[in-house]
Design an enzyme around this catalytic site. Structure first.
Site, PDB file in Angstrom:
ATOM      1  CG  HIS A  95      -1.737   1.261   1.335  1.00  0.00           C
ATOM      2  ND1 HIS A  95      -2.563   1.784   0.352  1.00  0.00           N
ATOM      3  CD2 HIS A  95      -1.763   2.134   2.364  1.00  0.00           C
ATOM      4  CE1 HIS A  95      -3.068   2.930   0.794  1.00  0.00           C
ATOM      5  NE2 HIS A  95      -2.591   3.165   1.997  1.00  0.00           N
ATOM      6  CG  HIS A 121       0.334   7.029   4.162  1.00  0.00           C
ATOM      7  ND1 HIS A 121       0.974   6.220   3.255  1.00  0.00           N
ATOM      8  CD2 HIS A 121      -0.922   6.540   4.298  1.00  0.00           C
ATOM      9  CE1 HIS A 121       0.131   5.283   2.854  1.00  0.00           C
ATOM     10  NE2 HIS A 121      -1.023   5.452   3.468  1.00  0.00           N
ATOM     11  CD  GLU A 125      -3.995   6.695  10.658  1.00  0.00           C
ATOM     12  OE1 GLU A 125      -4.500   5.692  10.127  1.00  0.00           O
ATOM     13  OE2 GLU A 125      -4.216   7.848  10.254  1.00  0.00           O
ATOM     14  CG  ASP A 126      -1.913   1.352  10.334  1.00  0.00           C
ATOM     15  OD1 ASP A 126      -2.872   1.759  11.017  1.00  0.00           O
ATOM     16  OD2 ASP A 126      -1.936   1.313   9.095  1.00  0.00           O
ATOM     17  CG  ASP A 137      -4.148   6.787   2.111  1.00  0.00           C
ATOM     18  OD1 ASP A 137      -3.812   5.592   2.058  1.00  0.00           O
ATOM     19  OD2 ASP A 137      -4.824   7.262   3.042  1.00  0.00           O
TER      20      ASP A 137
END
Length: 167
Positions: A32, A56, A60-61, A120
């Site tokens: 991704h 990016h 968050e992940d 994205d």
């Protein structure tokens, strides 16, 4: 090693370290960010934008913090990653409330961050449309609302994003 190469290697390691796989396909997650960076590379961009495209989702992940991004990649990349990271938290309320918070955050983002966000959105929309028709209806409506407030991103990617969401 260039800034972009460093970001690519770092993002790969961060997503791999948490065992993150791409939803629907179970491919390594790094496919991704690769796609997002590849899309950004097709329009006017900076090295910082490409680095942010690779990075990016790390805040968050994965266990990576924005401070770590700043330390390793500098203020400009960290600022872009800040804008690309959802502002909402689960405790902020239901999905609609959280998405409204995230839209307001993205509306205030600079053109460079909005351009990466458009890439994205294009990448994610392709995947969701191909693999999850049931969720796609909700997702596409959320993205229509998001595109309404993203007024500064690259015009070519905006046109492509609008096409993907059916506008």
């Amino acid at each position: 090693m260039t800034l972009v190469d460093h970001a690519r290697v770092f993002a790969h390691g961060a997503h791999f370290a948490v065992g993150q796989l791409r939803k629907y396909t179970n491919e390594p997650y790094i496919v991704h960010p690769f796609e997002v960076a590849s899309i950004v590379a097709t329009v006017p961009h900076t090295e910082e934008m490409l680095a942010a495209a690779w990075l990016h989702d790390v805040v968050e992940d994965t266990g990576v913090t924005l401070d770590q991004v700043h330390l390793m990649f500098g203020a400009d990349v960290a600022k872009l990653v800040f804008w690309l990271t959802d502002a909402s938290k689960p405790e902020d309320g239901n999905r609609a409330t959280r998405k409204a918070i995230d839209r307001a955050h993205m509306a205030a983002a600079p053109a460079e961050a909005q351009t990466v966000k458009l890439a994205d959105l294009i990448s994610n929309t392709k995947s969701i449309m191909a693999h999850d028709e049931a969720f796609a209806k909700t997702y596409l409506e959320e993205k229509r609302l998001l595109l309404e407030v993203m007024t500064k991103g690259d015009a070519t990617l905006m046109a492509e994003a609008r096409k993907f969401i059916g506008e």
